[in-house]
Write an enzyme that holds these catalytic residues in place. Structure first.
Site, PDB file in Angstrom:
ATOM      1  N   ARG A 127      42.561  -9.177 -14.205  1.00 57.79           N
ATOM      2  CA  ARG A 127      41.868  -9.461 -12.925  1.00 57.79           C
ATOM      3  C   ARG A 127      40.428  -8.970 -12.906  1.00 57.79           C
ATOM      4  O   ARG A 127      39.866  -8.669 -11.857  1.00 57.79           O
ATOM      5  CB  ARG A 127      42.625  -8.861 -11.737  1.00 57.79           C
ATOM      6  CG  ARG A 127      44.005  -9.448 -11.576  1.00 57.79           C
ATOM      7  CD  ARG A 127      44.555  -9.242 -10.177  1.00 57.79           C
ATOM      8  NE  ARG A 127      45.897  -9.772 -10.140  1.00 57.79           N
ATOM      9  CZ  ARG A 127      46.967  -9.098 -10.528  1.00 57.79           C
ATOM     10  NH1 ARG A 127      46.856  -7.854 -10.957  1.00 57.79           N
ATOM     11  NH2 ARG A 127      48.151  -9.655 -10.482  1.00 57.79           N
ATOM     12  N   LYS A 149      27.599 -16.943 -12.756  1.00 54.97           N
ATOM     13  CA  LYS A 149      28.444 -18.147 -12.764  1.00 54.97           C
ATOM     14  C   LYS A 149      29.072 -18.252 -14.142  1.00 54.97           C
ATOM     15  O   LYS A 149      28.372 -18.251 -15.156  1.00 54.97           O
ATOM     16  CB  LYS A 149      27.604 -19.397 -12.507  1.00 54.97           C
ATOM     17  CG  LYS A 149      27.374 -19.695 -11.053  1.00 54.97           C
ATOM     18  CD  LYS A 149      26.861 -21.128 -10.938  1.00 54.97           C
ATOM     19  CE  LYS A 149      26.481 -21.467  -9.528  1.00 54.97           C
ATOM     20  NZ  LYS A 149      25.937 -22.839  -9.454  1.00 54.97           N
ATOM     21  N   GLU A 191      15.078 -26.150 -18.557  1.00 59.36           N
ATOM     22  CA  GLU A 191      15.496 -25.246 -17.464  1.00 59.36           C
ATOM     23  C   GLU A 191      14.345 -24.313 -17.060  1.00 59.36           C
ATOM     24  O   GLU A 191      14.271 -23.881 -15.912  1.00 59.36           O
ATOM     25  CB  GLU A 191      16.722 -24.412 -17.878  1.00 59.36           C
ATOM     26  CG  GLU A 191      17.963 -25.223 -18.212  1.00 59.36           C
ATOM     27  CD  GLU A 191      18.894 -25.497 -17.031  1.00 59.36           C
ATOM     28  OE1 GLU A 191      18.456 -25.366 -15.877  1.00 59.36           O
ATOM     29  OE2 GLU A 191      20.060 -25.867 -17.287  1.00 59.36           O
ATOM     30  N   LYS A 233      15.133 -16.463 -10.924  1.00 59.20           N
ATOM     31  CA  LYS A 233      16.575 -16.615 -10.771  1.00 59.20           C
ATOM     32  C   LYS A 233      17.171 -15.406 -10.052  1.00 59.20           C
ATOM     33  O   LYS A 233      18.016 -15.544  -9.166  1.00 59.20           O
ATOM     34  CB  LYS A 233      17.249 -16.812 -12.139  1.00 59.20           C
ATOM     35  CG  LYS A 233      18.760 -16.921 -12.017  1.00 59.20           C
ATOM     36  CD  LYS A 233      19.358 -18.082 -12.725  1.00 59.20           C
ATOM     37  CE  LYS A 233      20.820 -18.261 -12.331  1.00 59.20           C
ATOM     38  NZ  LYS A 233      21.581 -19.025 -13.288  1.00 59.20           N
ATOM     39  N   GLU A 243      26.110 -19.164  -3.584  1.00 57.39           N
ATOM     40  CA  GLU A 243      25.600 -20.519  -3.374  1.00 57.39           C
ATOM     41  C   GLU A 243      26.046 -21.127  -2.054  1.00 57.39           C
ATOM     42  O   GLU A 243      26.573 -22.239  -1.990  1.00 57.39           O
ATOM     43  CB  GLU A 243      26.019 -21.428  -4.548  1.00 57.39           C
ATOM     44  CG  GLU A 243      25.165 -22.689  -4.620  1.00 57.39           C
ATOM     45  CD  GLU A 243      25.389 -23.499  -5.891  1.00 57.39           C
ATOM     46  OE1 GLU A 243      25.245 -22.940  -6.987  1.00 57.39           O
ATOM     47  OE2 GLU A 243      25.705 -24.691  -5.765  1.00 57.39           O
ATOM     48  N   ARG A 247      20.665 -21.055  -3.186  1.00 55.47           N
ATOM     49  CA  ARG A 247      20.949 -21.042  -4.627  1.00 55.47           C
ATOM     50  C   ARG A 247      21.150 -22.467  -5.157  1.00 55.47           C
ATOM     51  O   ARG A 247      20.926 -22.742  -6.320  1.00 55.47           O
ATOM     52  CB  ARG A 247      22.172 -20.162  -4.939  1.00 55.47           C
ATOM     53  CG  ARG A 247      22.423 -20.055  -6.433  1.00 55.47           C
ATOM     54  CD  ARG A 247      23.421 -18.975  -6.834  1.00 55.47           C
ATOM     55  NE  ARG A 247      23.580 -18.993  -8.291  1.00 55.47           N
ATOM     56  CZ  ARG A 247      24.285 -18.129  -8.985  1.00 55.47           C
ATOM     57  NH1 ARG A 247      24.913 -17.149  -8.367  1.00 55.47           N
ATOM     58  NH2 ARG A 247      24.370 -18.225 -10.296  1.00 55.47           N
ATOM     59  N   ASN A 251      20.162 -26.148  -8.771  1.00 59.70           N
ATOM     60  CA  ASN A 251      20.819 -27.345  -9.318  1.00 59.70           C
ATOM     61  C   ASN A 251      19.882 -28.539  -9.382  1.00 59.70           C
ATOM     62  O   ASN A 251      20.324 -29.660  -9.657  1.00 59.70           O
ATOM     63  CB  ASN A 251      22.038 -27.718  -8.461  1.00 59.70           C
ATOM     64  CG  ASN A 251      23.081 -26.633  -8.490  1.00 59.70           C
ATOM     65  OD1 ASN A 251      23.246 -25.966  -9.507  1.00 59.70           O
ATOM     66  ND2 ASN A 251      23.758 -26.415  -7.380  1.00 59.70           N
ATOM     67  N   HIS A 254      20.474 -31.367 -11.793  1.00 60.12           N
ATOM     68  CA  HIS A 254      21.813 -31.219 -12.367  1.00 60.12           C
ATOM     69  C   HIS A 254      22.813 -32.277 -11.927  1.00 60.12           C
ATOM     70  O   HIS A 254      23.732 -32.593 -12.668  1.00 60.12           O
ATOM     71  CB  HIS A 254      22.367 -29.820 -12.085  1.00 60.12           C
ATOM     72  CG  HIS A 254      21.815 -28.781 -13.013  1.00 60.12           C
ATOM     73  ND1 HIS A 254      20.495 -28.402 -12.985  1.00 60.12           N
ATOM     74  CD2 HIS A 254      22.383 -28.072 -14.011  1.00 60.12           C
ATOM     75  CE1 HIS A 254      20.289 -27.478 -13.918  1.00 60.12           C
ATOM     76  NE2 HIS A 254      21.416 -27.267 -14.558  1.00 60.12           N
ATOM     77  N   HIS A 258      24.327 -33.900 -14.995  1.00 60.90           N
ATOM     78  CA  HIS A 258      25.756 -33.838 -15.322  1.00 60.90           C
ATOM     79  C   HIS A 258      26.337 -35.234 -15.529  1.00 60.90           C
ATOM     80  O   HIS A 258      27.195 -35.445 -16.383  1.00 60.90           O
ATOM     81  CB  HIS A 258      26.530 -33.095 -14.229  1.00 60.90           C
ATOM     82  CG  HIS A 258      26.345 -31.611 -14.291  1.00 60.90           C
ATOM     83  ND1 HIS A 258      26.669 -30.769 -13.246  1.00 60.90           N
ATOM     84  CD2 HIS A 258      25.866 -30.814 -15.270  1.00 60.90           C
ATOM     85  CE1 HIS A 258      26.395 -29.520 -13.587  1.00 60.90           C
ATOM     86  NE2 HIS A 258      25.901 -29.523 -14.812  1.00 60.90           N
ATOM     87  N   HIS A 272      22.152 -30.199 -22.875  1.00 56.47           N
ATOM     88  CA  HIS A 272      22.156 -29.887 -21.442  1.00 56.47           C
ATOM     89  C   HIS A 272      20.747 -29.860 -20.834  1.00 56.47           C
ATOM     90  O   HIS A 272      20.486 -30.515 -19.831  1.00 56.47           O
ATOM     91  CB  HIS A 272      22.877 -28.556 -21.203  1.00 56.47           C
ATOM     92  CG  HIS A 272      22.882 -28.138 -19.762  1.00 56.47           C
ATOM     93  ND1 HIS A 272      23.634 -28.788 -18.802  1.00 56.47           N
ATOM     94  CD2 HIS A 272      22.186 -27.183 -19.096  1.00 56.47           C
ATOM     95  CE1 HIS A 272      23.423 -28.226 -17.622  1.00 56.47           C
ATOM     96  NE2 HIS A 272      22.545 -27.246 -17.769  1.00 56.47           N
TER      97      HIS A 272
END
Ligand SMILES: NC(=O)c1ccc[n+]([C@@H]2O[C@H](COP(=O)([O-])OP(=O)(O)OC[C@H]3O[C@@H](n4cnc5c(N)ncnc54)[C@H](O)[C@@H]3O)[C@@H](O)[C@H]2O)c1
Ligand SMILES: [Zn+2]
Length: 376
Positions: A127, A149, A191, A233, A243, A247, A251, A254, A258, A272
């Site tokens: 956990r 993330k 990026e 960042k 987010e 935040r 993206n 993205h 994606h 990417h």
């Protein structure tokens, strides 16, 4: 080698989850000293990208050994395919086989793939185990290693299984970028550029001046760019860790990116960062079509992408691009809220914002034109 004087680390402020991000040269040989104070027992479970291991693991081991840290090793095959259930299971079982305790710490040594996989394993093992990021690609140094993330991919899409789990420390050694293939470097630059486009026009102008030197290996330009991007960042994540608002600006590019990655099967056709840069171009094109952004800003962005070697048109696909399939990806992307498409668009360079009301017809027209313009 260019030696760049060490600067104080960037601090990501998240109350009890706060951590330091060191950016500089020669951090690999200092890794043991920097990591040791964080460890309850002088033990570390190192998860390394197989290519990175071949190039740099020996020196990392020497640094850990010098600080009295005993390291277990686990190698992850290079490539996006490693962000899988199968690889996650293997990694978790390998850690569990060492009878970990709650303080057992994982170290991710590689690019975004190893960082995302290791971070997610750390999030779910017992956990939640502590983990450290040692990013080795430009992309992972400026983006994925910071912010917590973590994720693996599903057959339904990228990063659909994951958790927020902050690292305890990030060590971004820009010397390691020297062995990175040129195309990976340029992809990571996609990026870097994103931060200028979001809310920092002066940084975009700085990149127009210094981008080529950075890509050619000038250490000070690299350090400044990584430092600037990480500060941006850290600021955005500190304000909105989960987010729920701003935040999402990270993206930018993205949702389109994606979709392009999925349609090229996460293959070498499109890396990417290349997909994200194309996505940024599409977002700016869309913004121009919606009458929000001056065409000159879109053209300026396109010129800069071309100047640094980023793609400015979709790559040619043997089977051709399918507009409907591209469109369908938007609905599967996580960036959907209450059934509405959420896009990051812009009023100009450095003036991006979150929009929830992009008309479907404009999107379809945009996709049709980009598909027509695919490079032959
Ligand atoms: N978690 C986040 O916030 C976040 C943000 C952006 C991207 N990502 C994820 O990051 C991943 C992409 O990361 P990436 O671009 O770092 O890719 P990557 O980890 O696949 O690394 C790219 C390639 O470079 C090689 N490599 C890495 N470091 C090297 C070095 N120093 N020298 C020589 N070769 C080296 C790797 O073996 C690999 O072949 C994607 O899966 C993306 O979803 C996550
Ligand atoms: Zn990204």
């Amino acid at each position: 080698m260019n030696i760049v004087p060490a600067l104080s680390p960037v601090r990501l402020d998240l109350a009890e989850r706060s951590y330091d991000i060191h950016i500089g040269t020669d951090l690999l040989s200092q890794a043991g000293q920097l990591i040791a104070p964080l460890l309850k027992q002088k033990k570390l479970f190192v998860v390394a990208d197989s290519t990175v291991a071949e190039l740099h693991l020996e020196r990392l081991n020497a640094a850990l050994h010098a600080a009295g840290i005993a390291a277990e090793h686990y190698l992850v095959p290079s490539g996006e395919a490693s962000k899988s259930f199968a690889q996650l299971e293997r990694l978790c079982e390998a850690v569990l086989a060492t009878a970990p305790e709650r303080s057992t710490t994982l170290l991710a040594f590689g690019g975004g793939v190893v960082g995302d996989l290791t971070g997610f394993a750390a999030a779910i093992l017992l956990r939640g185990l502590p983990f450290i990021q040692m990013p080795t690609t430009l992309l992972s140094q400026v983006d994925s290693s910071v912010g917590g993330k973590t994720a693996i991919n599903s057959r339904h899409g990228k990063n659909l299984l994951g958790a927020f789990h902050q690292p305890k420390l990030v060590l971004a050694d820009i010397d390691l970028l020297a062995t990175l293939p040129a195309r990976e470097l340029v992809s990571g630059y996609g990026e870097v550029m994103k931060y200028g486009l979001i809310d920092d026009a002066p940084f975009f102008a700085w990149l127009e001046q210094n981008g080529p030197a950075l890509l050619e290996g000038e250490a000070e330009a690299r350090r400044q760019a990584v430092h600037h991007a990480v500060c941006a960042k850290a600021r955005i994540v500190a304000a909105d860790e989960r987010e729920s608002g701003q935040r999402a600006l990270l993206n930018l590019g993205h949702t389109f990116g994606h979709a392009l990655e999925a349609e090229t099967f996460y293959s070498d056709l499109l890396l990417h960062g290349e997909a994200v840069a194309l996505g940024c171009l599409m977002a700016f094109d869309l913004s121009v079509r919606l009458g929000l952004c001056p065409e000159a800003d879109f053209e300026r962005l396109r010129r800069h992408c071309a100047a640094v070697g980023l793609k400015v048109a979709l790559p040619k696909l043997e089977a051709g691009w399918d507009e409907q399939r591209l469109f369908d990806h938007f609905a599967h992307d996580k960036k959907v809220a209450d059934g509405r498409l959420v896009f990051i668009i812009a009023r100009g360079i450095g003036q991006s914002f979150i929009s929830r009301d992009v008309p479907e017809a404009s999107l379809r027209a945009l996709l049709a034109d980009w598909v027509k313009g695919a490079q032959s």
